[in-house]
Design a protein around this motif. Structure first.
Motif, PDB file in Angstrom:
ATOM      1  N   MET A   1      55.545  65.273  44.811  1.00  0.00           N
ATOM      2  CA  MET A   1      54.751  64.132  44.434  1.00  0.00           C
ATOM      3  C   MET A   1      55.667  63.177  43.687  1.00  0.00           C
ATOM      4  O   MET A   1      56.431  63.602  42.822  1.00  0.00           O
ATOM      5  N   GLY A   2      55.620  61.903  44.031  1.00  0.00           N
ATOM      6  CA  GLY A   2      56.420  60.910  43.337  1.00  0.00           C
ATOM      7  C   GLY A   2      55.904  60.688  41.931  1.00  0.00           C
ATOM      8  O   GLY A   2      54.709  60.639  41.700  1.00  0.00           O
ATOM      9  N   ALA A   3      56.811  60.600  40.984  1.00  0.00           N
ATOM     10  CA  ALA A   3      56.420  60.422  39.581  1.00  0.00           C
ATOM     11  C   ALA A   3      57.479  59.582  38.877  1.00  0.00           C
ATOM     12  O   ALA A   3      58.560  59.354  39.407  1.00  0.00           O
ATOM     13  N   HIS A   4      57.138  59.110  37.697  1.00  0.00           N
ATOM     14  CA  HIS A   4      58.090  58.405  36.840  1.00  0.00           C
ATOM     15  C   HIS A   4      58.107  59.101  35.492  1.00  0.00           C
ATOM     16  O   HIS A   4      57.084  59.592  35.025  1.00  0.00           O
ATOM     17  N   ARG A   5      59.254  59.111  34.897  1.00  0.00           N
ATOM     18  CA  ARG A   5      59.419  59.680  33.565  1.00  0.00           C
ATOM     19  C   ARG A   5      60.164  58.654  32.729  1.00  0.00           C
ATOM     20  O   ARG A   5      61.078  58.000  33.211  1.00  0.00           O
ATOM     21  N   THR A   6      59.770  58.491  31.486  1.00  0.00           N
ATOM     22  CA  THR A   6      60.455  57.551  30.615  1.00  0.00           C
ATOM     23  C   THR A   6      61.611  58.263  29.931  1.00  0.00           C
ATOM     24  O   THR A   6      61.415  59.261  29.243  1.00  0.00           O
ATOM     25  N   VAL A   7      62.815  57.752  30.171  1.00  0.00           N
ATOM     26  CA  VAL A   7      64.023  58.314  29.583  1.00  0.00           C
ATOM     27  C   VAL A   7      64.733  57.184  28.848  1.00  0.00           C
ATOM     28  O   VAL A   7      65.062  56.159  29.451  1.00  0.00           O
ATOM     29  N   ALA A   8      64.947  57.350  27.549  1.00  0.00           N
ATOM     30  CA  ALA A   8      65.586  56.328  26.721  1.00  0.00           C
ATOM     31  C   ALA A   8      64.876  54.983  26.850  1.00  0.00           C
ATOM     32  O   ALA A   8      65.504  53.935  26.928  1.00  0.00           O
ATOM     33  N   ARG A  41      52.460  68.421  31.573  1.00  0.00           N
ATOM     34  CA  ARG A  41      51.443  67.465  31.136  1.00  0.00           C
ATOM     35  C   ARG A  41      51.852  66.105  31.665  1.00  0.00           C
ATOM     36  O   ARG A  41      52.978  65.664  31.453  1.00  0.00           O
ATOM     37  N   VAL A  42      50.932  65.439  32.368  1.00  0.00           N
ATOM     38  CA  VAL A  42      51.244  64.136  32.953  1.00  0.00           C
ATOM     39  C   VAL A  42      50.238  63.105  32.491  1.00  0.00           C
ATOM     40  O   VAL A  42      49.135  63.419  32.064  1.00  0.00           O
ATOM     41  N   ARG A  43      50.648  61.856  32.588  1.00  0.00           N
ATOM     42  CA  ARG A  43      49.797  60.703  32.291  1.00  0.00           C
ATOM     43  C   ARG A  43      49.681  59.926  33.583  1.00  0.00           C
ATOM     44  O   ARG A  43      50.655  59.790  34.321  1.00  0.00           O
ATOM     45  N   THR A  44      48.505  59.389  33.882  1.00  0.00           N
ATOM     46  CA  THR A  44      48.311  58.710  35.162  1.00  0.00           C
ATOM     47  C   THR A  44      48.609  57.223  35.125  1.00  0.00           C
ATOM     48  O   THR A  44      48.800  56.618  36.163  1.00  0.00           O
ATOM     49  N   GLY A  45      48.650  56.624  33.972  1.00  0.00           N
ATOM     50  CA  GLY A  45      48.930  55.197  33.889  1.00  0.00           C
ATOM     51  C   GLY A  45      48.020  54.515  32.894  1.00  0.00           C
ATOM     52  O   GLY A  45      47.137  55.138  32.316  1.00  0.00           O
ATOM     53  N   PRO A  46      48.221  53.227  32.676  1.00  0.00           N
ATOM     54  CA  PRO A  46      47.440  52.513  31.668  1.00  0.00           C
ATOM     55  C   PRO A  46      45.982  52.362  32.059  1.00  0.00           C
ATOM     56  O   PRO A  46      45.650  52.172  33.226  1.00  0.00           O
ATOM     57  N   ALA A  47      45.109  52.470  31.071  1.00  0.00           N
ATOM     58  CA  ALA A  47      43.671  52.265  31.285  1.00  0.00           C
ATOM     59  C   ALA A  47      43.411  50.803  31.593  1.00  0.00           C
ATOM     60  O   ALA A  47      44.138  49.914  31.153  1.00  0.00           O
ATOM     61  N   GLY A  48      42.370  50.563  32.361  1.00  0.00           N
ATOM     62  CA  GLY A  48      41.968  49.191  32.640  1.00  0.00           C
ATOM     63  C   GLY A  48      42.773  48.497  33.713  1.00  0.00           C
ATOM     64  O   GLY A  48      42.545  47.324  33.993  1.00  0.00           O
ATOM     65  N   ALA A  49      43.713  49.201  34.345  1.00  0.00           N
ATOM     66  CA  ALA A  49      44.478  48.576  35.425  1.00  0.00           C
ATOM     67  C   ALA A  49      43.519  48.254  36.567  1.00  0.00           C
ATOM     68  O   ALA A  49      42.603  49.006  36.862  1.00  0.00           O
ATOM     69  N   VAL A  51      44.000  48.244  39.693  1.00  0.00           N
ATOM     70  CA  VAL A  51      44.160  49.206  40.785  1.00  0.00           C
ATOM     71  C   VAL A  51      44.842  50.437  40.216  1.00  0.00           C
ATOM     72  O   VAL A  51      45.712  50.330  39.353  1.00  0.00           O
ATOM     73  N   GLY A  52      44.459  51.602  40.689  1.00  0.00           N
ATOM     74  CA  GLY A  52      45.097  52.825  40.218  1.00  0.00           C
ATOM     75  C   GLY A  52      46.575  52.866  40.576  1.00  0.00           C
ATOM     76  O   GLY A  52      47.029  52.175  41.479  1.00  0.00           O
ATOM     77  N   ARG A  53      47.316  53.673  39.852  1.00  0.00           N
ATOM     78  CA  ARG A  53      48.748  53.823  40.096  1.00  0.00           C
ATOM     79  C   ARG A  53      48.952  54.580  41.407  1.00  0.00           C
ATOM     80  O   ARG A  53      48.450  55.675  41.572  1.00  0.00           O
ATOM     81  N   PRO A  54      49.715  53.994  42.360  1.00  0.00           N
ATOM     82  CA  PRO A  54      49.939  54.704  43.624  1.00  0.00           C
ATOM     83  C   PRO A  54      50.906  55.870  43.437  1.00  0.00           C
ATOM     84  O   PRO A  54      51.936  55.739  42.788  1.00  0.00           O
ATOM     85  N   VAL A  55      50.533  57.003  43.998  1.00  0.00           N
ATOM     86  CA  VAL A  55      51.348  58.204  43.926  1.00  0.00           C
ATOM     87  C   VAL A  55      51.477  58.759  45.332  1.00  0.00           C
ATOM     88  O   VAL A  55      50.468  59.023  45.992  1.00  0.00           O
ATOM     89  N   LEU A  73      47.919  58.289  47.073  1.00  0.00           N
ATOM     90  CA  LEU A  73      46.668  58.211  46.317  1.00  0.00           C
ATOM     91  C   LEU A  73      46.785  57.155  45.233  1.00  0.00           C
ATOM     92  O   LEU A  73      47.869  56.929  44.700  1.00  0.00           O
ATOM     93  N   ALA A  74      45.668  56.544  44.884  1.00  0.00           N
ATOM     94  CA  ALA A  74      45.618  55.637  43.742  1.00  0.00           C
ATOM     95  C   ALA A  74      44.921  56.395  42.616  1.00  0.00           C
ATOM     96  O   ALA A  74      43.705  56.540  42.617  1.00  0.00           O
ATOM     97  N   LEU A  75      45.711  56.921  41.686  1.00  0.00           N
ATOM     98  CA  LEU A  75      45.147  57.687  40.576  1.00  0.00           C
ATOM     99  C   LEU A  75      44.667  56.743  39.484  1.00  0.00           C
ATOM    100  O   LEU A  75      45.346  55.770  39.154  1.00  0.00           O
ATOM    101  N   PRO A  76      43.500  57.030  38.907  1.00  0.00           N
ATOM    102  CA  PRO A  76      42.951  56.144  37.873  1.00  0.00           C
ATOM    103  C   PRO A  76      43.791  56.177  36.603  1.00  0.00           C
ATOM    104  O   PRO A  76      44.415  57.187  36.287  1.00  0.00           O
ATOM    105  N   GLY A  77      43.793  55.071  35.892  1.00  0.00           N
ATOM    106  CA  GLY A  77      44.497  55.004  34.617  1.00  0.00           C
ATOM    107  C   GLY A  77      43.694  55.681  33.523  1.00  0.00           C
ATOM    108  O   GLY A  77      42.549  56.078  33.714  1.00  0.00           O
ATOM    109  N   GLY A  78      44.325  55.834  32.384  1.00  0.00           N
ATOM    110  CA  GLY A  78      43.660  56.454  31.243  1.00  0.00           C
ATOM    111  C   GLY A  78      44.230  55.903  29.955  1.00  0.00           C
ATOM    112  O   GLY A  78      45.163  55.106  29.960  1.00  0.00           O
ATOM    113  N   ALA A  79      43.660  56.327  28.858  1.00  0.00           N
ATOM    114  CA  ALA A  79      44.150  55.900  27.555  1.00  0.00           C
ATOM    115  C   ALA A  79      45.554  56.454  27.321  1.00  0.00           C
ATOM    116  O   ALA A  79      45.967  57.429  27.955  1.00  0.00           O
ATOM    117  N   GLU A  80      46.285  55.858  26.414  1.00  0.00           N
ATOM    118  CA  GLU A  80      47.660  56.264  26.109  1.00  0.00           C
ATOM    119  C   GLU A  80      47.767  57.751  25.801  1.00  0.00           C
ATOM    120  O   GLU A  80      48.727  58.409  26.189  1.00  0.00           O
TER     121      GLU A  80
END
Length: 129
Positions: A1-8, A41-49, A51-55, A73-80
């Protein structure tokens, strides 16, 4: 599954492996992504977007390194602070579902993936790749 991770402080693309070959059984339990013996543990993206984040979900043959797309898939966003365990399960009929199970109290949400490819060694014309 494609994902992003924040590094630095910068997003970095990566592939998240949810299930090793042979771990999914029709009608069986959900298999969750693990690292170092712990569920990821993953986060799906910012709430209120709007369109959902494409994965993009793919099936990979680990021996040959060949992969095939299953669905985007377009996964729904959520709170931080919202985090989920991500997994896959096969229904009794053999169709796959991506599962997001919240860490906070709540029921898992399933996203249909359909039938997963089982032979990645041939192209759509049936010839070896």
């Amino acid at each position: 599954m494609g994902a992003h991770r924040t590094v630095a402080g910068r997003p970095e693309g990566q592939e998240l492996v949810i299930s090793e070959a042979g771990h999914l059984e029709p009608g069986g339990e959900t298999v969750y992504a693990h690292a170092a013996g712990q569920r990821l543990r993953v986060r799906t993206g910012p709430a209120g977007a709007a369109v959902g984040r494409p994965v993009q979900v793919r099936v990979r043959d680990p021996e040959r390194g060949v992969s095939a797309p299953v669905r985007t898939l377009a996964l729904p966003g959520g709170a931080e602070e919202d985090r989920f365990h991500v997994g896959v399960r096969l229904a009794v009929d053999g169709t796959a579902r991506l599962v997001l199970h919240p860490l906070a109290p709540g029921a898992p949400t399933e996203f249909p993936l359909g039938d997963l490819p089982t032979d990645l060694g041939t192209d759509p014309k049936g010839e070896p790749s």
